[in-house]
Scaffold this active site. Structure first.
Site, mmCIF file in Angstrom:
data_model
loop_
_atom_site.group_PDB
_atom_site.id
_atom_site.type_symbol
_atom_site.label_atom_id
_atom_site.label_comp_id
_atom_site.label_asym_id
_atom_site.label_seq_id
_atom_site.Cartn_x
_atom_site.Cartn_y
_atom_site.Cartn_z
ATOM 1 N N LYS A 80 -25.611 -19.574 -2.039
ATOM 2 C CA LYS A 80 -26.882 -18.856 -2.072
ATOM 3 C C LYS A 80 -27.937 -19.589 -2.922
ATOM 4 O O LYS A 80 -27.612 -20.507 -3.685
ATOM 5 C CB LYS A 80 -26.646 -17.440 -2.616
ATOM 6 C CG LYS A 80 -25.742 -16.593 -1.714
ATOM 7 C CD LYS A 80 -25.667 -15.150 -2.197
ATOM 8 C CE LYS A 80 -24.816 -14.308 -1.276
ATOM 9 N NZ LYS A 80 -24.835 -12.871 -1.652
ATOM 10 N N TYR B 123 -28.335 -10.025 7.551
ATOM 11 C CA TYR B 123 -27.822 -8.902 6.743
ATOM 12 C C TYR B 123 -28.144 -7.540 7.371
ATOM 13 O O TYR B 123 -28.194 -6.538 6.649
ATOM 14 C CB TYR B 123 -28.413 -8.968 5.336
ATOM 15 C CG TYR B 123 -27.696 -9.927 4.394
ATOM 16 C CD1 TYR B 123 -26.341 -9.767 4.084
ATOM 17 C CD2 TYR B 123 -28.376 -10.974 3.785
ATOM 18 C CE1 TYR B 123 -25.692 -10.618 3.201
ATOM 19 C CE2 TYR B 123 -27.727 -11.838 2.897
ATOM 20 C CZ TYR B 123 -26.388 -11.644 2.607
ATOM 21 O OH TYR B 123 -25.740 -12.485 1.731
ATOM 22 N N PHE C 269 -30.995 -2.015 -1.664
ATOM 23 C CA PHE C 269 -31.178 -3.395 -2.129
ATOM 24 C C PHE C 269 -31.555 -4.357 -1.008
ATOM 25 O O PHE C 269 -31.720 -5.555 -1.250
ATOM 26 C CB PHE C 269 -29.909 -3.892 -2.838
ATOM 27 C CG PHE C 269 -28.644 -3.839 -2.000
ATOM 28 C CD1 PHE C 269 -28.353 -4.819 -1.064
ATOM 29 C CD2 PHE C 269 -27.731 -2.815 -2.174
ATOM 30 C CE1 PHE C 269 -27.195 -4.781 -0.311
ATOM 31 C CE2 PHE C 269 -26.562 -2.749 -1.423
ATOM 32 C CZ PHE C 269 -26.300 -3.749 -0.487
ATOM 33 N N ARG D 142 -12.495 -14.829 0.375
ATOM 34 C CA ARG D 142 -12.933 -13.681 -0.428
ATOM 35 C C ARG D 142 -12.234 -13.669 -1.793
ATOM 36 O O ARG D 142 -12.839 -13.309 -2.809
ATOM 37 C CB ARG D 142 -12.696 -12.374 0.331
ATOM 38 C CG ARG D 142 -13.629 -12.262 1.528
ATOM 39 C CD ARG D 142 -13.473 -10.971 2.266
ATOM 40 N NE ARG D 142 -13.934 -9.825 1.487
ATOM 41 C CZ ARG D 142 -15.214 -9.513 1.299
ATOM 42 N NH1 ARG D 142 -16.170 -10.273 1.803
ATOM 43 N NH2 ARG D 142 -15.534 -8.449 0.607
ATOM 44 N N THR E 292 -17.880 -8.705 -5.527
ATOM 45 C CA THR E 292 -19.333 -8.812 -5.267
ATOM 46 C C THR E 292 -20.119 -8.869 -6.569
ATOM 47 O O THR E 292 -21.034 -9.682 -6.717
ATOM 48 C CB THR E 292 -19.800 -7.592 -4.435
ATOM 49 O OG1 THR E 292 -19.053 -7.568 -3.216
ATOM 50 C CG2 THR E 292 -21.282 -7.676 -4.121
ATOM 51 N N ARG F 295 -17.552 -16.405 -8.351
ATOM 52 C CA ARG F 295 -18.588 -15.484 -8.842
ATOM 53 C C ARG F 295 -18.450 -15.215 -10.336
ATOM 54 O O ARG F 295 -19.452 -15.026 -11.040
ATOM 55 C CB ARG F 295 -18.549 -14.188 -8.038
ATOM 56 C CG ARG F 295 -19.178 -14.362 -6.646
ATOM 57 C CD ARG F 295 -18.896 -13.171 -5.778
ATOM 58 N NE ARG F 295 -19.664 -13.163 -4.543
ATOM 59 C CZ ARG F 295 -19.344 -12.400 -3.493
ATOM 60 N NH1 ARG F 295 -18.291 -11.607 -3.539
ATOM 61 N NH2 ARG F 295 -20.078 -12.439 -2.399
ATOM 62 N N ASN G 271 -25.258 -13.515 -6.542
ATOM 63 C CA ASN G 271 -23.826 -13.683 -6.785
ATOM 64 C C ASN G 271 -23.266 -14.963 -6.167
ATOM 65 O O ASN G 271 -22.093 -15.050 -5.856
ATOM 66 C CB ASN G 271 -23.057 -12.437 -6.339
ATOM 67 C CG ASN G 271 -23.199 -12.160 -4.853
ATOM 68 O OD1 ASN G 271 -23.926 -12.850 -4.155
ATOM 69 N ND2 ASN G 271 -22.504 -11.155 -4.371
ATOM 70 N N HIS H 193 -21.539 -16.178 -0.415
ATOM 71 C CA HIS H 193 -21.266 -15.107 0.556
ATOM 72 C C HIS H 193 -20.049 -15.507 1.383
ATOM 73 O O HIS H 193 -19.824 -16.691 1.627
ATOM 74 C CB HIS H 193 -22.457 -14.918 1.499
ATOM 75 C CG HIS H 193 -22.126 -14.072 2.698
ATOM 76 N ND1 HIS H 193 -22.147 -12.699 2.657
ATOM 77 C CD2 HIS H 193 -21.696 -14.407 3.944
ATOM 78 C CE1 HIS H 193 -21.773 -12.224 3.842
ATOM 79 N NE2 HIS H 193 -21.494 -13.245 4.642
ATOM 80 N N GLU I 228 -21.275 -13.810 12.260
ATOM 81 C CA GLU I 228 -21.956 -14.688 11.304
ATOM 82 C C GLU I 228 -21.867 -16.167 11.684
ATOM 83 O O GLU I 228 -22.836 -16.908 11.504
ATOM 84 C CB GLU I 228 -21.367 -14.463 9.910
ATOM 85 C CG GLU I 228 -21.711 -13.070 9.370
ATOM 86 C CD GLU I 228 -21.059 -12.757 8.035
ATOM 87 O OE1 GLU I 228 -21.346 -11.674 7.493
ATOM 88 O OE2 GLU I 228 -20.263 -13.584 7.529
HETATM 89 P P1 CMP Z 1 -22.811 -10.570 -0.010
HETATM 90 O O1 CMP Z 1 -21.345 -10.757 -0.083
HETATM 91 O O2 CMP Z 1 -23.639 -11.686 0.527
HETATM 92 O O3 CMP Z 1 -23.109 -9.261 0.873
HETATM 93 C C1 CMP Z 1 -24.250 -8.460 0.699
HETATM 94 C C2 CMP Z 1 -25.033 -8.830 -0.511
HETATM 95 O O4 CMP Z 1 -25.885 -7.828 -0.987
HETATM 96 C C3 CMP Z 1 -24.086 -9.085 -1.677
HETATM 97 O O5 CMP Z 1 -23.344 -10.238 -1.473
HETATM 98 C C4 CMP Z 1 -25.064 -9.115 -2.827
HETATM 99 O O6 CMP Z 1 -25.813 -10.328 -2.881
HETATM 100 C C5 CMP Z 1 -26.002 -7.997 -2.395
HETATM 101 N N1 CMP Z 1 -25.633 -6.708 -3.003
HETATM 102 C C6 CMP Z 1 -24.557 -5.952 -2.756
HETATM 103 N N2 CMP Z 1 -24.576 -4.818 -3.481
HETATM 104 C C7 CMP Z 1 -25.713 -4.867 -4.192
HETATM 105 C C8 CMP Z 1 -26.313 -3.991 -5.123
HETATM 106 N N3 CMP Z 1 -25.735 -2.835 -5.471
HETATM 107 N N4 CMP Z 1 -27.493 -4.356 -5.670
HETATM 108 C C9 CMP Z 1 -28.081 -5.515 -5.312
HETATM 109 N N5 CMP Z 1 -27.560 -6.403 -4.414
HETATM 110 C C10 CMP Z 1 -26.385 -6.086 -3.878
#
Ligand code: CMP
Length: 137
Positions: A9, A49, A57, A85, A91, A102, A112, A115, A126
């Site tokens: 990212k 997304y 968010f 994962r 996450t 992470r 984070n 992905h 994807e």
């Molecule tokens: P990712 O695994 O790319 O999948 C969805 C993304 O949304 C996640 O990683 C984070 O970057 C973001 N995300 C998920 N939960 C939250 C949250 N509670 N607040 C802000 N961003 C979030």
């Protein structure tokens, strides 16, 4: 052999740690079938997304993902989806286990660092969102 989809990212590309993350991926036994660096338009992040479009968010996430370039990859090994994962960690970096990407590099729950597809169904959406069959070798 299973394929999964990965993104390094903007927070990581901005900090010049792309190579460190790819090193971790290869050391964990993944074969990189496809890789490219892209600067996503916000609409492209929103399309990727779309499953999160009702989440509070969503707008901030798509703004972040189109802030600067990302590196997208297709990774292959047995049980690639679960293994990627595990290597990423939770996450929220604050909840991620020691030794995960992470935990080591994540900035916040949004920024984070990486992905990964969360299921075979997600990977099936994807991977072709970013790669044609000819680009996977
Ligand atoms: P990712 O695994 O790319 O999948 C969805 C993304 O949304 C996640 O990683 C984070 O970057 C973001 N995300 C998920 N939960 C939250 C949250 N509670 N607040 C802000 N961003 C979030």
């Amino acid at each position: 052999m299973e394929k999964t989809f990965a993104i390094i990212k903007p927070d990581a590309v901005e900090r010049n740690i792309t190579g460190k993350i790819i090193d971790r991926i290869e050391a964990a036994g993944f074969r990189i079938c496809g890789i490219k660096k892209l600067f996503l338009a916000k609409a492209e992040a929103e399309g990727f997304y779309y499953v999160h479009k009702e989440r509070p968010f969503f707008n901030d996430l798509c703004t972040f993902m189109s802030r600067s370039p990302v590196v997208v990859m297709v990774l292959e090994q047995e049980n690639a989806i679960v293994k990627w994962r595990e290597l990423m960690g939770a996450t929220n970096p604050a909840n991620a286990e020691a030794g995960t990407i992470r935990k080591e590099f994540g900035v916040s729950i949004e920024e984070n660092t990486v992905h990964g597809s969360d299921s075979p169904e997600s990977a099936a959406f994807e991977i072709p969102y970013f790669f044609s069959q000819l680009e996977l070798v």
